[in-house]
Write an enzyme that holds these catalytic residues in place. Structure first.
Site, PDB file in Angstrom:
ATOM      1  N   ARG A 147     -27.087  31.936   3.985  1.00 55.01           N
ATOM      2  CA  ARG A 147     -25.764  32.395   4.419  1.00 55.01           C
ATOM      3  C   ARG A 147     -25.254  33.398   3.398  1.00 55.01           C
ATOM      4  O   ARG A 147     -24.561  33.045   2.462  1.00 55.01           O
ATOM      5  CB  ARG A 147     -24.823  31.192   4.540  1.00 55.01           C
ATOM      6  CG  ARG A 147     -24.959  30.449   5.859  1.00 55.01           C
ATOM      7  CD  ARG A 147     -24.331  31.213   7.017  1.00 55.01           C
ATOM      8  NE  ARG A 147     -22.913  31.385   6.845  1.00 55.01           N
ATOM      9  CZ  ARG A 147     -21.995  30.523   7.289  1.00 55.01           C
ATOM     10  NH1 ARG A 147     -22.351  29.460   7.969  1.00 55.01           N
ATOM     11  NH2 ARG A 147     -20.711  30.755   7.086  1.00 55.01           N
TER      12      ARG A 147
ATOM     13  N   ARG B 178     -26.168  16.893  17.235  1.00 52.29           N
ATOM     14  CA  ARG B 178     -26.995  17.486  16.180  1.00 52.29           C
ATOM     15  C   ARG B 178     -28.325  16.749  16.083  1.00 52.29           C
ATOM     16  O   ARG B 178     -29.300  17.268  15.572  1.00 52.29           O
ATOM     17  CB  ARG B 178     -26.258  17.432  14.844  1.00 52.29           C
ATOM     18  CG  ARG B 178     -25.018  18.318  14.818  1.00 52.29           C
ATOM     19  CD  ARG B 178     -24.331  18.238  13.476  1.00 52.29           C
ATOM     20  NE  ARG B 178     -23.176  19.106  13.387  1.00 52.29           N
ATOM     21  CZ  ARG B 178     -23.212  20.378  12.987  1.00 52.29           C
ATOM     22  NH1 ARG B 178     -24.362  20.932  12.632  1.00 52.29           N
ATOM     23  NH2 ARG B 178     -22.114  21.098  12.928  1.00 52.29           N
TER      24      ARG B 178
ATOM     25  N   GLN C 232     -21.621  18.276  10.281  1.00 51.57           N
ATOM     26  CA  GLN C 232     -23.026  18.442   9.898  1.00 51.57           C
ATOM     27  C   GLN C 232     -23.548  17.216   9.131  1.00 51.57           C
ATOM     28  O   GLN C 232     -22.865  16.698   8.259  1.00 51.57           O
ATOM     29  CB  GLN C 232     -23.153  19.684   9.008  1.00 51.57           C
ATOM     30  CG  GLN C 232     -24.537  20.272   9.004  1.00 51.57           C
ATOM     31  CD  GLN C 232     -24.543  21.643   8.324  1.00 51.57           C
ATOM     32  OE1 GLN C 232     -24.362  21.754   7.128  1.00 51.57           O
ATOM     33  NE2 GLN C 232     -24.729  22.677   9.110  1.00 51.57           N
TER      34      GLN C 232
ATOM     35  N   LYS D 121     -14.085  -3.762  22.834  1.00 47.93           N
ATOM     36  CA  LYS D 121     -14.837  -4.925  23.328  1.00 47.93           C
ATOM     37  C   LYS D 121     -14.265  -5.546  24.613  1.00 47.93           C
ATOM     38  O   LYS D 121     -15.017  -6.042  25.431  1.00 47.93           O
ATOM     39  CB  LYS D 121     -14.896  -6.008  22.251  1.00 47.93           C
ATOM     40  CG  LYS D 121     -15.818  -5.662  21.089  1.00 47.93           C
ATOM     41  CD  LYS D 121     -15.948  -6.846  20.148  1.00 47.93           C
ATOM     42  CE  LYS D 121     -16.654  -6.434  18.874  1.00 47.93           C
ATOM     43  NZ  LYS D 121     -16.970  -7.578  18.019  1.00 47.93           N
TER      44      LYS D 121
ATOM     45  N   ASP E 252     -21.828 -11.803  19.674  1.00 41.41           N
ATOM     46  CA  ASP E 252     -21.027 -12.193  18.501  1.00 41.41           C
ATOM     47  C   ASP E 252     -21.111 -13.699  18.287  1.00 41.41           C
ATOM     48  O   ASP E 252     -21.256 -14.165  17.163  1.00 41.41           O
ATOM     49  CB  ASP E 252     -19.559 -11.798  18.705  1.00 41.41           C
ATOM     50  CG  ASP E 252     -19.321 -10.321  18.418  1.00 41.41           C
ATOM     51  OD1 ASP E 252     -20.084  -9.751  17.609  1.00 41.41           O
ATOM     52  OD2 ASP E 252     -18.384  -9.754  18.992  1.00 41.41           O
TER      53      ASP E 252
ATOM     54  N   ALA F  63      -7.875 -16.786  14.753  1.00 43.52           N
ATOM     55  CA  ALA F  63      -7.744 -16.874  16.209  1.00 43.52           C
ATOM     56  C   ALA F  63      -7.841 -15.489  16.845  1.00 43.52           C
ATOM     57  O   ALA F  63      -7.290 -15.241  17.914  1.00 43.52           O
ATOM     58  CB  ALA F  63      -6.425 -17.543  16.574  1.00 43.52           C
TER      59      ALA F  63
ATOM     60  N   GLY G 117     -10.451 -11.893  17.737  1.00 36.35           N
ATOM     61  CA  GLY G 117     -11.584 -11.644  18.624  1.00 36.35           C
ATOM     62  C   GLY G 117     -12.834 -12.419  18.241  1.00 36.35           C
ATOM     63  O   GLY G 117     -13.498 -13.012  19.113  1.00 36.35           O
TER      64      GLY G 117
ATOM     65  N   GLY H  81     -21.919 -14.122   5.845  1.00 38.71           N
ATOM     66  CA  GLY H  81     -21.645 -13.223   6.967  1.00 38.71           C
ATOM     67  C   GLY H  81     -22.800 -12.266   7.237  1.00 38.71           C
ATOM     68  O   GLY H  81     -22.931 -11.739   8.339  1.00 38.71           O
TER      69      GLY H  81
ATOM     70  N   GLN I 218     -26.364 -11.308  15.183  1.00 38.07           N
ATOM     71  CA  GLN I 218     -25.800 -10.687  16.396  1.00 38.07           C
ATOM     72  C   GLN I 218     -26.539  -9.394  16.723  1.00 38.07           C
ATOM     73  O   GLN I 218     -26.763  -9.079  17.881  1.00 38.07           O
ATOM     74  CB  GLN I 218     -24.270 -10.522  16.331  1.00 38.07           C
ATOM     75  CG  GLN I 218     -23.712  -9.572  15.266  1.00 38.07           C
ATOM     76  CD  GLN I 218     -23.839  -8.095  15.633  1.00 38.07           C
ATOM     77  OE1 GLN I 218     -23.833  -7.758  16.813  1.00 38.07           O
ATOM     78  NE2 GLN I 218     -23.989  -7.240  14.642  1.00 38.07           N
TER      79      GLN I 218
HETATM   80  P1  ATR Z   1     -11.380 -10.013  14.655  1.00 34.43           P
HETATM   81  O1  ATR Z   1     -11.644  -9.319  15.936  1.00 34.43           O
HETATM   82  O2  ATR Z   1     -12.241  -9.559  13.520  1.00 34.43           O
HETATM   83  O3  ATR Z   1     -11.387 -11.489  14.802  1.00 34.43           O
HETATM   84  P2  ATR Z   1      -8.503  -9.815  14.829  1.00 34.43           P
HETATM   85  O4  ATR Z   1      -8.627 -10.020  16.311  1.00 34.43           O
HETATM   86  O5  ATR Z   1      -7.621  -8.750  14.333  1.00 34.43           O
HETATM   87  O6  ATR Z   1      -9.928  -9.540  14.183  1.00 34.43           O
HETATM   88  O7  ATR Z   1      -8.066 -11.221  14.174  1.00 34.43           O
HETATM   89  C1  ATR Z   1      -7.844 -11.386  12.836  1.00 34.43           C
HETATM   90  C2  ATR Z   1      -7.646 -12.869  12.522  1.00 34.43           C
HETATM   91  O8  ATR Z   1      -7.606 -13.000  11.094  1.00 34.43           O
HETATM   92  C3  ATR Z   1      -6.355 -13.448  13.031  1.00 34.43           C
HETATM   93  O9  ATR Z   1      -6.545 -14.806  13.336  1.00 34.43           O
HETATM   94  C4  ATR Z   1      -5.424 -13.287  11.832  1.00 34.43           C
HETATM   95  O10 ATR Z   1      -4.375 -14.217  11.785  1.00 34.43           O
HETATM   96  P3  ATR Z   1      -2.986 -13.980  12.614  1.00 34.43           P
HETATM   97  O11 ATR Z   1      -3.263 -14.434  14.011  1.00 34.43           O
HETATM   98  O12 ATR Z   1      -1.998 -14.833  11.926  1.00 34.43           O
HETATM   99  O13 ATR Z   1      -2.682 -12.521  12.507  1.00 34.43           O
HETATM  100  C5  ATR Z   1      -6.368 -13.568  10.705  1.00 34.43           C
HETATM  101  N1  ATR Z   1      -5.928 -12.981   9.452  1.00 34.43           N
HETATM  102  C6  ATR Z   1      -5.952 -11.658   9.121  1.00 34.43           C
HETATM  103  N2  ATR Z   1      -5.485 -11.482   7.870  1.00 34.43           N
HETATM  104  C7  ATR Z   1      -5.162 -12.697   7.386  1.00 34.43           C
HETATM  105  C8  ATR Z   1      -4.628 -13.192   6.156  1.00 34.43           C
HETATM  106  N3  ATR Z   1      -4.347 -12.345   5.145  1.00 34.43           N
HETATM  107  N4  ATR Z   1      -4.454 -14.517   6.019  1.00 34.43           N
HETATM  108  C9  ATR Z   1      -4.751 -15.359   7.028  1.00 34.43           C
HETATM  109  N5  ATR Z   1      -5.236 -14.972   8.216  1.00 34.43           N
HETATM  110  C10 ATR Z   1      -5.443 -13.668   8.405  1.00 34.43           C
END
Ligand code: ATR
Length: 471
Positions: free
Chosen positions: A14, A155, A180, A261, A297, A327, A329, A434, A441
């Site tokens: 270039r 690319r 790139q 998802k 998963d 709680a 995903g 993990g 998975q």
């Molecule tokens: P993923 O798809 O990876 O499960 P997500 O759907 O965003 O991610 O869920 C994250 C989870 O981690 C939730 O259960 C969240 O708790 P809340 O329902 O109270 O938000 C939990 N979490 C994230 N950060 C946290 C923290 N610092 N302490 C305790 N729980 C946590």
């Protein structure tokens, strides 16, 4: 030039980036074939001299026998091709990928160029489809791909669709255009040299997706298994438009990650019964044009658990008391998977109401976080991101809640041993990293796509190497 050409078949000079290039000397010492370019400002170049001088340098390169000279469409008529030099006539659109690329392509080919080059900016991943269609349908040697992160796949895939060549940077930070890749990414990650017309396409759909480790793992696995396939990161904003558009490419399989998802479910032709209950899919399999959705998963979590608990295989989780932290995903997928195995699940979540809601759907228990220390369990699984790099000093579970002899598993794979796992090990628990979840998975995806056993150990090595390099 000597260092830059390592791993490349040819090199672009270039000259708009060189103050007073001694072209004769450069060409005398070239270590590989070269493309000589003096890119005009309007086409993304840095050349600031007169147009007459710019054209004189290009003509000189032809007269000195450079293998290729690249000239812009508007100046193509000004050069006189001679000898063995091949003339590349190029056009770059840094704004967009026009709706009809054939019009521009037609103009480029009318110049009588040996090779035409058409490069456009992808604003959406579906813009690549028009570029591929153009490459597939033309009989003129064409360099064609899209720029930008959304265009990065082109690319690599340009080779599959007949593109004449692709460009790569000698190293990160020295990219000549947006999106790139480096020479080593092209060769070592995507195995560019073995891509051909029959190479099958796989990839991960996400947003963002640039830092996904799945391409490294799956490309290594395909190569190890001798499968002619390439696995790419698809940065997707509109998953509906993407899935519909990319059916034309007959992509063989997708991994699906955040945030697509759940939304992708309605774009697929068939969903596995458990995936439907989970309401999320992380794997898409193309069976004779039909897109099937599955969720690996939960398999990723259950497989290493069942291996460790051993004994009666698929029944090793039956009746086991499992505490599930989180709680979101990931928790949702695992909770449904565990319920199907008849494990006794209790969800413990920071936001208790969310835990209760998921528990009601799954048909299991929920307890507030404060009761964690009073719970008896055989298995504890963290599905939250607590303890993930860089917050490695955090843990979702107090030491007092760790029970000798129990199994403790973490969804966090970076670092491979989290504070939770270290304290669990010290408390006499058996631990599952993990890393195993992530690899299992991915291995389950590989098996669903190919019907072959996944190279588990290699995939783990690749992941650990990447994690080691990243921190
Ligand atoms: P993923 O798809 O990876 O499960 P997500 O759907 O965003 O991610 O869920 C994250 C989870 O981690 C939730 O259960 C969240 O708790 P809340 O329902 O109270 O938000 C939990 N979490 C994230 N950060 C946290 C923290 N610092 N302490 C305790 N729980 C946590």
């Amino acid at each position: 030039m000597k260092t830059a050409c390592a791993g490349a078949d040819l090199m672009e000079l270039r000259l708009d980036g060189v103050a007073s290039p001694d072209l004769r000397r450069l060409l005398e010492h070239r270590p590989c074939p070269v493309i000589v370019t003096v890119r005009h400002g309007s086409q993304g170049g840095r050349y600031s001299g007169s147009e007459a001088n710019r054209l004189a340098v290009l003509q000189n390169a032809i007269d000195l026998g450079a293998e290729y000279v690249d000239v812009e469409l508007f100046a193509a008529g000004e050069l006189e091709p001679r000898g063995n030099t091949k003339l590349i006539v190029s056009h770059h659109d840094f704004e967009k990928t026009p709706a009809d690329l054939r019009v521009l392509h037609q103009e480029l080919r009318k110049t009588g160029a040996h090779i035409v080059k058409l490069v456009t900016m992808a604003r959406d991943i579906c813009d690549n489809l028009r570029m591929f269609e153009l490459l597939r349908s033309t009989d003129v040697p064409t360099i064609g791909f899209c720029m930008g992160e959304e265009g990065q796949i082109s690319r690599v895939l340009t080779k599959k669709f007949g593109g004449y060549l692709t460009y790569a940077a000698p190293e990160r930070g020295r990219e000549a255009a947006p999106g790139q890749l480096t020479v080593s990414e092209l060769r070592e990650l995507y195995h560019y040299e073995s891509i051909g017309t029959d190479t099958e396409i796989y990839g991960v759909i996400g947003n963002p997706v640039a830092h996904s480790l799945s391409p490294a793992i799956h490309n290594a696995a395909f190569q190890e298994a001798g499968i002619d396939a390439v696995y790419l990161p698809f940065k997707v904003a509109d998953v509906g438009a993407f899935v519909r558009g990319f059916r034309a490419l007959d992509v063989r399989g997708y991994s699906v990650t955040i945030p697509h998802k759940s939304r992708i479910v309605q774009e697929l032709d068939e969903i596995g019964p458990l995936s439907r209950r989970i309401g999320a899919v992380n794997t898409v399999i193309n069976r004779d044009g039909k897109l099937l959705g599955r969720n690996t998963d939960y398999m990723g979590a259950l497989r290493p658990l069942e291996r460790l608990l051993g004994g009666n295989g698929a029944h090793s989780l039956e009746g086991k008391r499992v505490v599930l932290c989180g709680a979101g995903g990931a928790a949702r997928a695992v909770a449904f998977g565990l319920a199907e195995r008849n494990a006794k699940v209790v969800i413990v979540n920071r936001t208790h109401e969310k835990g209760v809601k998921l528990a009601e759907e799954v048909g299991c228990g929920a307890q507030p976080r404060e009761s964690l220390c009073d719970l008896a369990y055989d298995v504890l699984i963290n599905t939250t991101s607590v303890g993930m790099h860089p917050n490695v000093d955090e843990t979702p579970v107090p030491k007092e809640a760790l029970r000798r002899g129990a199994v403790v598993m973490d969804a966090v794979y970076n670092p491979p041993e989290t504070r939770l796992l270290r304290e669990a090990r010290e408390a006499g628990c058996r631990t599952i990293s993990g890393v195993e979840w992530f690899i299992d998975q991915a291995a389950a995806q590989f098996e669903l796509w190919t019907g072959m056993k996944a190279p588990h150990e290699l995939m783990t090595d690749v992941l650990l190497m990447r994690l080691g390099a990243g921190n």
